[in-house]
Structure formats: structure tokens, C-alpha cells
Design a protein around this motif. Structure first.
Motif, PDB file in Angstrom:
ATOM      1  N   ASP A  66       0.834  -1.206   0.000  1.00 50.61           N
ATOM      2  CA  ASP A  66       0.000   0.000   0.000  1.00 50.61           C
ATOM      3  C   ASP A  66       0.868   1.255   0.000  1.00 50.61           C
ATOM      4  O   ASP A  66       0.586   2.221  -0.710  1.00 50.61           O
ATOM      5  N   PHE A  67       1.934   1.228   0.803  1.00 50.15           N
ATOM      6  CA  PHE A  67       2.851   2.369   0.844  1.00 50.15           C
ATOM      7  C   PHE A  67       3.477   2.595  -0.529  1.00 50.15           C
ATOM      8  O   PHE A  67       3.502   3.721  -1.032  1.00 50.15           O
ATOM      9  N   TYR A  68       3.975   1.539  -1.155  1.00 49.63           N
ATOM     10  CA  TYR A  68       4.649   1.691  -2.446  1.00 49.63           C
ATOM     11  C   TYR A  68       3.687   2.055  -3.570  1.00 49.63           C
ATOM     12  O   TYR A  68       4.094   2.702  -4.536  1.00 49.63           O
ATOM     13  N   GLN A  69       2.423   1.686  -3.467  1.00 50.29           N
ATOM     14  CA  GLN A  69       1.444   2.086  -4.472  1.00 50.29           C
ATOM     15  C   GLN A  69       1.285   3.608  -4.507  1.00 50.29           C
ATOM     16  O   GLN A  69       1.002   4.181  -5.554  1.00 50.29           O
ATOM     17  N   LYS A  70       1.480   4.255  -3.362  1.00 51.45           N
ATOM     18  CA  LYS A  70       1.379   5.714  -3.292  1.00 51.45           C
ATOM     19  C   LYS A  70       2.736   6.377  -3.489  1.00 51.45           C
ATOM     20  O   LYS A  70       2.829   7.461  -4.052  1.00 51.45           O
ATOM     21  N   PHE A  71       3.789   5.738  -3.021  1.00 46.98           N
ATOM     22  CA  PHE A  71       5.122   6.337  -3.045  1.00 46.98           C
ATOM     23  C   PHE A  71       5.720   6.408  -4.441  1.00 46.98           C
ATOM     24  O   PHE A  71       6.253   7.452  -4.839  1.00 46.98           O
ATOM     25  N   VAL A  72       5.647   5.336  -5.202  1.00 43.65           N
ATOM     26  CA  VAL A  72       6.337   5.267  -6.494  1.00 43.65           C
ATOM     27  C   VAL A  72       5.867   6.344  -7.474  1.00 43.65           C
ATOM     28  O   VAL A  72       6.710   7.028  -8.068  1.00 43.65           O
ATOM     29  N   PRO A  73       4.562   6.584  -7.664  1.00 41.90           N
ATOM     30  CA  PRO A  73       4.173   7.662  -8.589  1.00 41.90           C
ATOM     31  C   PRO A  73       4.673   9.044  -8.145  1.00 41.90           C
ATOM     32  O   PRO A  73       5.093   9.849  -8.984  1.00 41.90           O
ATOM     33  N   GLU A  74       4.648   9.307  -6.846  1.00 35.90           N
ATOM     34  CA  GLU A  74       5.151  10.588  -6.359  1.00 35.90           C
ATOM     35  C   GLU A  74       6.652  10.699  -6.567  1.00 35.90           C
ATOM     36  O   GLU A  74       7.166  11.751  -6.940  1.00 35.90           O
ATOM     37  N   TRP A  75       7.358   9.623  -6.329  1.00 32.61           N
ATOM     38  CA  TRP A  75       8.803   9.595  -6.511  1.00 32.61           C
ATOM     39  C   TRP A  75       9.159   9.827  -7.980  1.00 32.61           C
ATOM     40  O   TRP A  75      10.064  10.594  -8.302  1.00 32.61           O
ATOM     41  N   GLN A  76       8.439   9.169  -8.886  1.00 32.10           N
ATOM     42  CA  GLN A  76       8.690   9.345 -10.309  1.00 32.10           C
ATOM     43  C   GLN A  76       8.382  10.773 -10.755  1.00 32.10           C
ATOM     44  O   GLN A  76       9.094  11.339 -11.592  1.00 32.10           O
ATOM     45  N   ALA A  77       7.341  11.387 -10.193  1.00 35.69           N
ATOM     46  CA  ALA A  77       7.006  12.773 -10.526  1.00 35.69           C
ATOM     47  C   ALA A  77       8.113  13.719 -10.075  1.00 35.69           C
ATOM     48  O   ALA A  77       8.468  14.667 -10.791  1.00 35.69           O
ATOM     49  N   ILE A  78       8.663  13.471  -8.898  1.00 34.84           N
ATOM     50  CA  ILE A  78       9.764  14.305  -8.401  1.00 34.84           C
ATOM     51  C   ILE A  78      10.988  14.151  -9.301  1.00 34.84           C
ATOM     52  O   ILE A  78      11.656  15.141  -9.638  1.00 34.84           O
ATOM     53  N   LEU A  79      11.287  12.927  -9.694  1.00 36.98           N
ATOM     54  CA  LEU A  79      12.430  12.704 -10.584  1.00 36.98           C
ATOM     55  C   LEU A  79      12.234  13.409 -11.921  1.00 36.98           C
ATOM     56  O   LEU A  79      13.181  13.958 -12.488  1.00 36.98           O
TER      57      LEU A  79
END
Length: 76
Positions: A32-45
Motif C-alpha cells: 500500500d505504501f509503495y502504491q502511493k510512493f512510487v508515482p510521487e517519486w517518479q514525478a519528483i524525478l
């Protein structure tokens, strides 16, 4: 913002409890954490114009983290 989510997730899982035997619950929390984290992380990158390899792997990031947490927990 991401640090706050990680802190809440860690509190919810109670990783240090000696009775952590429910692997399914642990994996669900991490996934659940990674489902929310990965898109935000990719947007920051993308905003920082950082290029990163997107080579698919055989394990999902949440699966790898579950294995690492269980390994660390078993070492204590």
C-alpha cells in the motif's frame, strides 16, 4: 510529505513487535505504501530532470522490502 507517510506506515505495522508473524499483513502495508510512493517519486524525478533506468525486474519493490524487513527482524 513522503517521510510522514513512511512514519505513519511504520507505526501502523509495529515492526519491532516480537509477535510479527502475519506476513500477509506486513506485505499489504508495504505494498500500500509503495502504491502511493512510487508515482510521487517518479514525478519528483521528472521535475528534477533525473533520468533513471526503468528495466523491469522479477520482484516488485514491495516484495523486496518485505524480504529485507523480515531478514532484519530475524537477525535480532
Amino acid at each position: 510529505m513522503l517521510e510522514a507517510r513512511a512514519a505513519r506506515s511504520t507505526k501502523k505495522m509495529n515492526v519491532r513487535s516480537p509477535s510479527m508473524v502475519n506476513l500477509e499483513a506486513l506485505f499489504t502495508d508495504i505494498d500500500d505504501f509503495y502504491q502511493k510512493f512510487v508515482p510521487e517519486w517518479q514525478a519528483i524525478l521528472l521535475k528534477l530532470n533525473k533520468k533513471q533506468r526503468n528495466k523491469p525486474s522479477s520482484l516488485a519493490m514491495s516484495e523486496v522490502m518485505t524480504i529485507l524487513i523480515l531478514f532484519q527482524h530475524k537477525q535480532k
